[in-house]
Design a protein around this motif. Structure first.
Motif, short mmCIF file in Angstrom:
data_model
loop_
_atom_site.label_atom_id
_atom_site.label_comp_id
_atom_site.label_asym_id
_atom_site.label_seq_id
_atom_site.Cartn_x
_atom_site.Cartn_y
_atom_site.Cartn_z
N HIS A 24 0.84 -1.20 0.00
CA HIS A 24 0.00 0.00 0.00
C HIS A 24 0.88 1.25 0.00
CE1 HIS A 24 -3.60 -2.33 1.50
NE2 HIS A 24 -2.62 -3.11 1.91
N LEU A 25 0.32 2.30 -0.55
CA LEU A 25 0.97 3.60 -0.39
C LEU A 25 0.65 4.14 1.00
CD1 LEU A 25 0.29 5.28 -3.87
CD2 LEU A 25 2.49 4.47 -2.98
N VAL A 26 1.59 4.84 1.58
CA VAL A 26 1.37 5.45 2.89
C VAL A 26 0.53 6.70 2.72
CG1 VAL A 26 2.48 6.55 4.87
CG2 VAL A 26 3.49 4.51 3.84
N ASP A 27 -0.50 6.84 3.57
CA ASP A 27 -1.37 8.02 3.53
C ASP A 27 -0.73 9.13 4.37
OD1 ASP A 27 -3.41 9.79 3.25
OD2 ASP A 27 -4.83 8.72 4.53
N LEU A 28 -0.12 10.07 3.70
CA LEU A 28 0.61 11.13 4.40
C LEU A 28 -0.32 12.05 5.18
CD1 LEU A 28 3.21 12.01 1.61
CD2 LEU A 28 3.52 10.55 3.62
N VAL B 70 7.84 8.33 -6.79
CA VAL B 70 9.22 8.48 -6.33
C VAL B 70 9.27 9.50 -5.18
CG1 VAL B 70 11.53 9.25 -6.99
CG2 VAL B 70 10.18 7.86 -8.57
N ASN B 71 10.09 9.18 -4.18
CA ASN B 71 10.26 10.01 -2.97
C ASN B 71 9.04 9.97 -2.05
OD1 ASN B 71 12.88 10.81 -3.69
ND2 ASN B 71 12.07 12.45 -4.99
N LYS B 72 8.18 8.98 -2.25
CA LYS B 72 7.04 8.78 -1.35
C LYS B 72 7.18 7.41 -0.68
CE LYS B 72 3.74 11.56 -4.02
NZ LYS B 72 2.45 11.53 -4.76
N PRO B 73 6.71 7.26 0.56
CA PRO B 73 6.82 5.97 1.24
C PRO B 73 5.70 5.01 0.83
CG PRO B 73 5.89 7.58 2.72
CD PRO B 73 6.20 8.32 1.45
N PHE B 74 6.02 3.74 0.87
CA PHE B 74 4.98 2.72 0.68
C PHE B 74 5.16 1.66 1.76
CE2 PHE B 74 8.43 0.52 -1.32
CZ PHE B 74 8.12 -0.82 -1.28
N ALA B 75 4.08 0.97 2.07
CA ALA B 75 4.07 0.03 3.20
C ALA B 75 3.90 -1.41 2.72
CB ALA B 75 2.95 0.39 4.18
N VAL B 76 4.67 -2.30 3.34
CA VAL B 76 4.51 -3.74 3.12
C VAL B 76 3.75 -4.29 4.32
CG1 VAL B 76 5.68 -5.92 2.74
CG2 VAL B 76 6.70 -3.81 1.87
N VAL B 77 2.54 -4.78 4.09
CA VAL B 77 1.65 -5.20 5.17
C VAL B 77 1.51 -6.72 5.15
CG1 VAL B 77 -0.66 -5.00 6.17
CG2 VAL B 77 0.40 -3.02 5.05
N LEU B 78 1.72 -7.33 6.32
CA LEU B 78 1.54 -8.77 6.45
C LEU B 78 0.62 -9.04 7.64
CD1 LEU B 78 2.46 -11.67 5.55
CD2 LEU B 78 4.18 -11.52 7.35
N ASP B 79 -0.54 -9.63 7.34
CA ASP B 79 -1.51 -9.98 8.39
C ASP B 79 -1.85 -8.80 9.29
OD1 ASP B 79 -1.53 -12.52 7.40
OD2 ASP B 79 -0.21 -13.36 8.93
N GLY B 80 -2.11 -7.65 8.67
CA GLY B 80 -2.56 -6.49 9.44
C GLY B 80 -1.47 -5.74 10.17
N GLU B 81 -0.19 -6.07 9.91
CA GLU B 81 0.92 -5.36 10.52
C GLU B 81 1.86 -4.84 9.43
OE1 GLU B 81 1.59 -7.47 14.87
OE2 GLU B 81 2.79 -8.15 13.16
N VAL B 82 2.36 -3.63 9.62
CA VAL B 82 3.28 -3.05 8.65
C VAL B 82 4.68 -3.59 8.95
CG1 VAL B 82 4.28 -0.93 7.75
CG2 VAL B 82 1.88 -0.96 8.45
N ILE B 83 5.18 -4.42 8.03
CA ILE B 83 6.52 -5.00 8.21
C ILE B 83 7.58 -3.94 8.02
CG2 ILE B 83 8.15 -6.72 7.34
CD1 ILE B 83 5.81 -7.93 8.77
N THR B 84 7.43 -3.16 6.97
CA THR B 84 8.38 -2.10 6.67
C THR B 84 7.68 -1.04 5.84
OG1 THR B 84 10.55 -1.60 5.70
CG2 THR B 84 9.23 -3.28 4.60
N ALA B 85 8.15 0.19 5.93
CA ALA B 85 7.56 1.29 5.16
C ALA B 85 8.69 2.15 4.59
CB ALA B 85 6.62 2.12 6.04
#
Length: 515
Positions: free
Chosen positions: A208-212, A279-294
């Motif tokens: 997902h994209l991070v909602d700033l 580019v230059n925006k954060p995105f989130a890697v979500v696994l089972d309802g938790e953000v692993i890394t952003a």
């Protein structure tokens, strides 16, 4: 006249020899079986009968699927999609909310009701739509709910099989039980904690994209995996999902465990487009309802390969890669029952079952030899072939031998010689009536056949009923009994008849040795 065509005799002998060859691996130790599988030619039988938990030892798990969460997720996804489509079609609405087993749409007075209803049906054609003034309700009927339950459980079973097989567990038994439960039997696994942990994780991976801005109906607030107290706002729209992964492996980056993955063509193209536009925006890697890394998107990622990093241990990275390879479960699975059988208890059961079988076999053979002499020996040979055929069929169809199954096997021993007893007694009657040996044998088989079919058919009906209404142990008994009865028709009638015919042609006997 009694007669068996030569090709039939060859076929009977061939089937008997093959049954013995296919039975032998079931009585070999595991080391020998592994050697056969690795070194023997492909045509050499190396498979053996699968032993159930009560004989081999292992773990029994009963999992329950959370079907309600699947229905809730489907309605939430439908509501999100409906909002997007209504805005695109410029259909004015005041609210879109979820209700039990469906969604509720509240339109503004000037809105196009027909167009809104069309969009509702297009999003999910299984919805049953009702109208009340300016409010539309779309719910799943019982038929749609049954379909969701069936599909969810079937997909869950498939994913559980992949995960269990990835761990190297030999001959697991995974099957549906009821509408919401999955039975998992793991022979040889005494401590199933790691298996339980792997099956307890949904492993639903999304990007997902991070909602700033951190606000709005299209945003979600999720905790970080490393620091659950810290939350991050992400956009609901899924950029990519785990089903676009074609490979996932544990790896290392700068000495830290990570998971490297490769995307399919569609995923690669979509990931490239999204990273190019953000580019230059954060995105989130979500696994089972938790953000692993952003992480921040520093540049476009168009190679179809990337890594998932986090504070993983080596085991966690390995397990995550395994879960991603196996695929995401459609819902959460909860362990509602757990049992373990130690290998010692399983070995004792095998020994007790083998002893009971040998005693039953020995007593039956002794009785047949005492009562019917040489013909009793023929019947005993047929009985051995019948047991071999039973093991062969069970091996070929993948049936599992359980402790109740051994009871069925013991019962089959007695049932198998029943046909020969009927035939031999009929022969004695015909000899006493003055018939020749050839005529007595022929008449004995003909007139005993109806009684044989009736008795075996009755037993088969009982076995079918036990299998249909029984559970695990009862099914094991029914399967073994049914297979044994069917194979006994071959051994007791065709094989014994062939041996009698050969004996008669060789000896030219004037009487039968069972008086």
């Amino acid at each position: 006249m009694i007669h068996i065509a030569r090709w039939k005799m060859v076929l009977i002998v061939l089937v008997s020899i093959l049954s013995i060859l296919y039975t032998v691996p079931s009585f070999l130790d595991q080391k020998t079986k592994d050697w056969l599988a690795a070194n023997a030619p492909a045509w050499v039988p190396s498979r053996s009968v699968s032993l159930g938990l009560d004989l081999r030892g292992g773990s029994h798990l009963l999992l329950e699927a959370d079907i309600d969460s699947v229905i809730k997720q489907k309605t939430e996804d439908a509501a999100t999609a409906l909002r997007t489509e209504l805005r695109k079609q410029k259909i004015e609405f005041s609210n879109v909310s979820t209700i039990q087993n469906g969604i509720k749409l509240e339109l503004k007075p000037q809105a196009d009701m027909i167009a809104a209803e069309k969009e509702l049906r297009r999003i999910d054609d299984t919805f049953v739509v009702s109208r009340d003034g300016s409010v539309l309700q779309a719910v799943y009927d019982e038929r749609a709910l049954k379909t969701i339950r069936t599909q969810t459980l079937a997909q869950s079973i498939e994913i559980v099989e992949r995960r269990v097989n990835e761990t190297g567990t030999r001959e697991p038994i995974i099957q549906r039980q009821g509408d919401t439960r999955i039975l998992v039997q793991l022979p040889g696994v005494e401590n199933p904690e790691r298996i339980k942990e792997l099956m307890g994780r949904t492993a639903k991976l999304t990007f997902h994209l991070v909602d700033l801005d951190g606000s709005g109906v299209d945003a979600r607030l999720l905790p970080m995996h490393d620091e659950p107290a810290q939350k991050i706002s992400i956009k609901r729209r899924v950029i990519m999902s785990g089903d676009m992964l074609v490979q996932a492996q544990p790896s290392f980056q700068e000495g830290a465990p990570v998971v490297s993955f490769k995307l399919n063509a569609i995923g690669s193209r979509r990931f490239c487009d999204v990273t190019t536009q953000n580019v230059n925006k954060p995105f989130a890697v979500v696994l089972d309802g938790e953000v692993i890394t952003a992480p921040n998107i520093n540049s476009a990622i168009c190679g179809g390969q990337a890594i998932i990093s986090g504070s993983f241990s080596v085991q966690e990275a390995s397990d995550l890669a395994l879960l991603l390879r196996a695929g995401a479960l459609p819902t959460t699975l909860t362990v509602v029952e757990e049992r373990s059988v130690g290998p010692t208890l399983g070995s004792d059961s095998v020994n007790a079952g083998a002893f009971a079988s040998l005693v039953a076999f020995g007593l039956v053979v002794a009785l047949m030899l005492v009562c019917y002499g040489l013909f009793g020996l023929f019947a005993s040979v047929a009985l051995v072939i019948n047991l071999c055929l039973t093991f062969t069929v069970m091996t070929m169809i993948g049936a599992t031998l359980t402790l109740p199954g051994i009871a069925g096997l013991v019962l089959t021993i007695g049932q198998a010689v029943d046909a020969n007893v009927l035939i031999f007694e009929r022969m004695k009657e015909e000899i006493r009536a003055g018939r020749s040996v050839m005529s007595a044998i022929d008449t004995g088989y003909q007139k005993a056949m109806s009684s044989i079919i009736d008795s075996n058919l009755t037993a088969l009906i009982s076995g079918a009923i036990l299998y249909a209404v029984g559970t695990g142990p009862i099914k094991g008994f029914a399967v073994t009994l049914t297979i044994g009865i069917l194979t006994s028709l071959f051994s007791a009638i065709m094989l014994t008849r062939m041996m009698l015919l050969i004996w008669l042609k060789k000896t030219k006997a004037k009487t039968i040795p069972i008086m």
